[in-house]
Motif scaffolding. Structure first.
Motif, PDB file in Angstrom:
ATOM      1  N   TYR B 144       0.804  -1.219   0.000  1.00 48.84           N
ATOM      2  CA  TYR B 144       0.000   0.000   0.000  1.00 48.84           C
ATOM      3  C   TYR B 144       0.834   1.265   0.000  1.00 48.84           C
ATOM      4  O   TYR B 144       0.322   2.351   0.250  1.00 48.84           O
ATOM      5  N   ASN B 145       2.127   1.106  -0.253  1.00 48.95           N
ATOM      6  CA  ASN B 145       2.993   2.255  -0.423  1.00 48.95           C
ATOM      7  C   ASN B 145       2.912   3.233   0.742  1.00 48.95           C
ATOM      8  O   ASN B 145       2.671   4.419   0.578  1.00 48.95           O
ATOM      9  N   VAL B 146       3.020   2.684   1.953  1.00 51.45           N
ATOM     10  CA  VAL B 146       3.030   3.532   3.138  1.00 51.45           C
ATOM     11  C   VAL B 146       4.134   2.990   4.031  1.00 51.45           C
ATOM     12  O   VAL B 146       4.320   1.777   4.115  1.00 51.45           O
ATOM     13  N   ASN B 147       4.903   3.873   4.657  1.00 48.86           N
ATOM     14  CA  ASN B 147       6.010   3.372   5.456  1.00 48.86           C
ATOM     15  C   ASN B 147       5.566   3.078   6.882  1.00 48.86           C
ATOM     16  O   ASN B 147       5.317   3.977   7.666  1.00 48.86           O
ATOM     17  N   LEU B 148       5.440   1.783   7.200  1.00 45.59           N
ATOM     18  CA  LEU B 148       5.039   1.401   8.554  1.00 45.59           C
ATOM     19  C   LEU B 148       6.229   1.011   9.411  1.00 45.59           C
ATOM     20  O   LEU B 148       6.086   0.720  10.587  1.00 45.59           O
ATOM     21  N   LEU B 149       7.412   0.973   8.811  1.00 43.08           N
ATOM     22  CA  LEU B 149       8.578   0.526   9.573  1.00 43.08           C
ATOM     23  C   LEU B 149       9.214   1.709  10.291  1.00 43.08           C
ATOM     24  O   LEU B 149      10.319   2.141   9.955  1.00 43.08           O
ATOM     25  N   ARG B 150       8.473   2.241  11.251  1.00 46.98           N
ATOM     26  CA  ARG B 150       8.997   3.368  12.017  1.00 46.98           C
ATOM     27  C   ARG B 150       9.127   2.933  13.451  1.00 46.98           C
ATOM     28  O   ARG B 150       8.295   2.175  13.962  1.00 46.98           O
ATOM     29  N   LEU B 151      10.127   3.456  14.112  1.00 47.53           N
ATOM     30  CA  LEU B 151      10.421   3.002  15.471  1.00 47.53           C
ATOM     31  C   LEU B 151       9.268   3.292  16.424  1.00 47.53           C
ATOM     32  O   LEU B 151       8.893   2.443  17.235  1.00 47.53           O
ATOM     33  N   ASP B 152       8.662   4.500  16.311  1.00 49.13           N
ATOM     34  CA  ASP B 152       7.573   4.843  17.230  1.00 49.13           C
ATOM     35  C   ASP B 152       6.364   3.930  17.009  1.00 49.13           C
ATOM     36  O   ASP B 152       5.743   3.460  17.955  1.00 49.13           O
ATOM     37  N   LEU B 153       6.065   3.644  15.740  1.00 46.43           N
ATOM     38  CA  LEU B 153       4.935   2.779  15.424  1.00 46.43           C
ATOM     39  C   LEU B 153       5.174   1.361  15.949  1.00 46.43           C
ATOM     40  O   LEU B 153       4.288   0.736  16.548  1.00 46.43           O
ATOM     41  N   VAL B 154       6.405   0.892  15.740  1.00 52.71           N
ATOM     42  CA  VAL B 154       6.751  -0.447  16.212  1.00 52.71           C
ATOM     43  C   VAL B 154       6.628  -0.515  17.740  1.00 52.71           C
ATOM     44  O   VAL B 154       6.147  -1.504  18.294  1.00 52.71           O
ATOM     45  N   GLY B 155       7.018   0.567  18.404  1.00 48.29           N
ATOM     46  CA  GLY B 155       6.905   0.614  19.866  1.00 48.29           C
ATOM     47  C   GLY B 155       5.463   0.485  20.328  1.00 48.29           C
ATOM     48  O   GLY B 155       5.156  -0.285  21.243  1.00 48.29           O
ATOM     49  N   VAL B 156       4.551   1.217  19.670  1.00 48.71           N
ATOM     50  CA  VAL B 156       3.132   1.145  20.031  1.00 48.71           C
ATOM     51  C   VAL B 156       2.609  -0.270  19.788  1.00 48.71           C
ATOM     52  O   VAL B 156       1.892  -0.845  20.620  1.00 48.71           O
ATOM     53  N   ILE B 157       2.981  -0.837  18.646  1.00 50.76           N
ATOM     54  CA  ILE B 157       2.503  -2.191  18.320  1.00 50.76           C
ATOM     55  C   ILE B 157       3.033  -3.199  19.344  1.00 50.76           C
ATOM     56  O   ILE B 157       2.325  -4.116  19.760  1.00 50.76           O
ATOM     57  N   LEU B 158       4.267  -2.982  19.785  1.00 52.33           N
ATOM     58  CA  LEU B 158       4.829  -3.875  20.815  1.00 52.33           C
ATOM     59  C   LEU B 158       4.019  -3.779  22.105  1.00 52.33           C
ATOM     60  O   LEU B 158       3.627  -4.799  22.683  1.00 52.33           O
ATOM     61  N   LEU B 159       3.723  -2.535  22.531  1.00 53.56           N
ATOM     62  CA  LEU B 159       2.935  -2.356  23.762  1.00 53.56           C
ATOM     63  C   LEU B 159       1.564  -3.023  23.647  1.00 53.56           C
ATOM     64  O   LEU B 159       1.097  -3.698  24.557  1.00 53.56           O
ATOM     65  N   GLY B 160       0.922  -2.820  22.499  1.00 51.64           N
ATOM     66  CA  GLY B 160      -0.389  -3.420  22.282  1.00 51.64           C
ATOM     67  C   GLY B 160      -0.318  -4.932  22.301  1.00 51.64           C
ATOM     68  O   GLY B 160      -1.156  -5.604  22.908  1.00 51.64           O
ATOM     69  N   SER B 161       0.710  -5.475  21.649  1.00 52.74           N
ATOM     70  CA  SER B 161       0.832  -6.937  21.583  1.00 52.74           C
ATOM     71  C   SER B 161       1.084  -7.529  22.958  1.00 52.74           C
ATOM     72  O   SER B 161       0.597  -8.618  23.260  1.00 52.74           O
ATOM     73  N   ILE B 162       1.834  -6.809  23.796  1.00 53.72           N
ATOM     74  CA  ILE B 162       2.100  -7.313  25.148  1.00 53.72           C
ATOM     75  C   ILE B 162       0.792  -7.458  25.919  1.00 53.72           C
ATOM     76  O   ILE B 162       0.502  -8.503  26.502  1.00 53.72           O
ATOM     77  N   GLY B 163      -0.040  -6.408  25.874  1.00 53.55           N
ATOM     78  CA  GLY B 163      -1.321  -6.476  26.591  1.00 53.55           C
ATOM     79  C   GLY B 163      -2.210  -7.568  26.035  1.00 53.55           C
ATOM     80  O   GLY B 163      -2.802  -8.344  26.775  1.00 53.55           O
ATOM     81  N   TYR B 164      -2.266  -7.622  24.714  1.00 49.70           N
ATOM     82  CA  TYR B 164      -3.154  -8.587  24.056  1.00 49.70           C
ATOM     83  C   TYR B 164      -2.757 -10.021  24.386  1.00 49.70           C
ATOM     84  O   TYR B 164      -3.606 -10.845  24.712  1.00 49.70           O
ATOM     85  N   THR B 165      -1.457 -10.314  24.316  1.00 48.69           N
ATOM     86  CA  THR B 165      -1.050 -11.705  24.551  1.00 48.69           C
ATOM     87  C   THR B 165      -1.107 -12.072  26.031  1.00 48.69           C
ATOM     88  O   THR B 165      -1.341 -13.238  26.352  1.00 48.69           O
TER      89      THR B 165
END
Lengths: 234, 244
Positions: B144-165
């Motif tokens: 989709y031609n959007v840059n999702l590989l950003r450190l801040d975004l990855v950090g948020v996704i990590l936090l979310g995944s921790i809670g979810y799992t």
């Protein structure tokens, strides 16, 4: 079967009378709201059912903790009774709110923080029943149920906060306490409205206690029937 | 009456027989190592989650007609819906494997603290989810031609995944022991994990819209609060969920 205890019979009659008086106060005694008209009268029962609904969910979470701490099945029966009665009352709250919202907001439903939280909370307790249904052993069912009510009781307020903080605008009126400037359908209560309001709160609390009592009695009888069946089969 | 000395265990012998119970961290990492080793042999779980995620993205592509205008606002939502669905797939599988092959009983018999089992399973579930996310993010960026590989975004996704799992691990341990099993997990998990999904989507879409970290502090704080509260609660009640 044991006959109903006399105190419960009295409470039944008192509940019916209180509910009838509360209906009279809400539908006839309280003055008609100037802007919204008669549909505002839904408010008294909306708050009454919401109050006992939330009360039951909180009681269920406390009973869950008490069960995990004591392993006394009495707490499990209390927890089921509270969740069952409250799920019904909470559903009535949502339905009544919808009836009011249709003419006032122009829609049956909107994704307002309170409405969304209410829907999710209701779903948590529907899931609770599905969880219990899938477990055969009573002791395990009680443990899992207790854990889930605890999680649900913690999650629901956080859900409310997260929606509220993410979308600070809400159109749900706040009648008690700080008024919401952006609310659609807000109003100030007159003294007569206040009477109907507090009476509805009181009446529904008594009805809730009555239902809880019946449900607990039913659970105790179920338990006894199970034991008798077990004895007969042996 | 005399006792036969030779049959009496000497203090020396008792000392030799006692192997000290492994520490919590050692036991936790032993379980993580076991799960990762089993996964590395077959790649069953991660490959299933991955293919499933890509299929969900394709479905969203058609369902929402993800053109440039729409995508601006729904990227975060599509990503999190994908992670949530793929996550339940992984959580279900990782726990039912333990149950079906009787491994759970083995784990419970081990002389380690029960919370080591919880942390071990939660960490390996998190690892699987992160692997899937690590592949989905660049693929989505590419598609989709959007840059999702950003450190801040990855950090948020990590936090979310921790809670979810962490909540997911607790609930999948419960659902694996019920009659309805696989169907029950999403029904139990989604309403309880709603704050994580809400806050994560809010934070991610804020970041993707070009907000600075200061602007998304509210959902970010909520994520941290949820993670801390629910890890603590799951850790405290896990004992009751595996007790036999």
């Amino acid at each position: 079967m044991q006959p109903r205890p006399i105190a419960l019979k009295i409470l039944d009659v008192v509940s019916i009378i209180l509910l009838a008086v509360s209906a009279y106060l809400a539908l006839v005694f309280a003055p008609t709201e100037l802007v919204m008209g008669d549909v505002q009268r839904v408010f008294y029962f909306h708050i009454g059912t919401a109050w006992v609904g939330l009360l039951g969910f909180v009681l269920a979470a406390i009973a869950g903790i008490a069960y995990l701490a004591t392993k006394n099945m009495m707490w499990d029966r209390f927890e089921v009774a509270a969740v069952e009665v409250s799920t019904v009352f909470f559903f009535i709250t949502i339905a009544l709110g919808s009836i009011w919202a249709r003419p006032i907001w122009g829609t049956w439903w909107t994704w307002d923080p309170r409405l969304t939280t209410a829907a999710i909370t209701e779903l948590i307790y529907v899931a609770y029943f599905m969880l219990r249904q899938g477990i055969e052993e009573p002791e395990k069912r009680a443990r899992f149920g207790a854990v889930y009510t605890l999680l649900g009781g913690l999650s629901a307020p956080i859900t409310f906060m997260s929606i509220r903080l993410a979308q600070s605008r809400t159109i749900h009126p706040v009648v008690i306490g700080v008024q919401n400037a952006e609310a659609k359908g807000d109003f100030g209560m007159t003294p007569d409205m206040r009477v109907a309001f507090f009476f509805a709160l009181f009446a529904f609390t008594v009805v809730f206690i009555d239902f809880m009592w019946h449900r607990l009695r039913l659970a105790n009888m179920q338990e006894k029937a199970e034991q008798l069946k077990l004895k007969a089969s042996m | 009456m005399r006792f036969a000395r030779s049959t009496y265990p000497t203090p020396q012998l008792i000392d030799n027989m006692k192997t000290p119970a492994p520490s919590l961290w050692k036991a936790t990492f032993a379980i993580v190592r076991k799960d990762l080793a089993a996964e590395f042999r077959s790649f069953e779980l991660v490959s299933a989650m991955l293919v499933f995620s890509l299929l969900v993205i394709i479905i969203f592509n058609f369902a929402l007609e993800l053109n440039i205008e729409v995508r601006k606002t729904v990227n975060a939502g599509v990503l999190w819906a994908t992670f949530a669905f793929a996550g339940t797939l992984g959580l279900n599988r990782s726990m039912s494997v333990e149950k079906d092959r009787g491994c759970m009983d083995g784990l419970l018999l081990a002389p380690v603290d029960r919370s080591a089992i919880f942390f071990g399973k939660a960490l390996s579930n998190l690892a699987f989810m992160l692997v899937v996310e690590a592949i989905v993010l660049p693929v989505y960026s590419l598609l989709y031609n959007v840059n999702l590989l950003r450190l801040d975004l990855v950090g948020v996704i990590l936090l979310g995944s921790i809670g979810y799992t962490s909540v997911g691990t607790l609930l999948s341990t419960m659902s694996a022991q019920t009659r309805t099993r696989e169907i029950l997990l999403p029904i139990l998990l989604f309403p309880v994990a709603m704050p994580v999904l809400l806050a994560s989507v809010k934070a991610c879409s804020g970041l993707l819209a070009g907000d600075a970290i200061e602007d998304i502090l509210t959902p970010l704080n909520l994520l941290i609060v949820y993670d801390v509260v629910f890890i603590a609660v799951a850790f405290m009640v896990f004992d009751y969920v595996v007790e036999e």
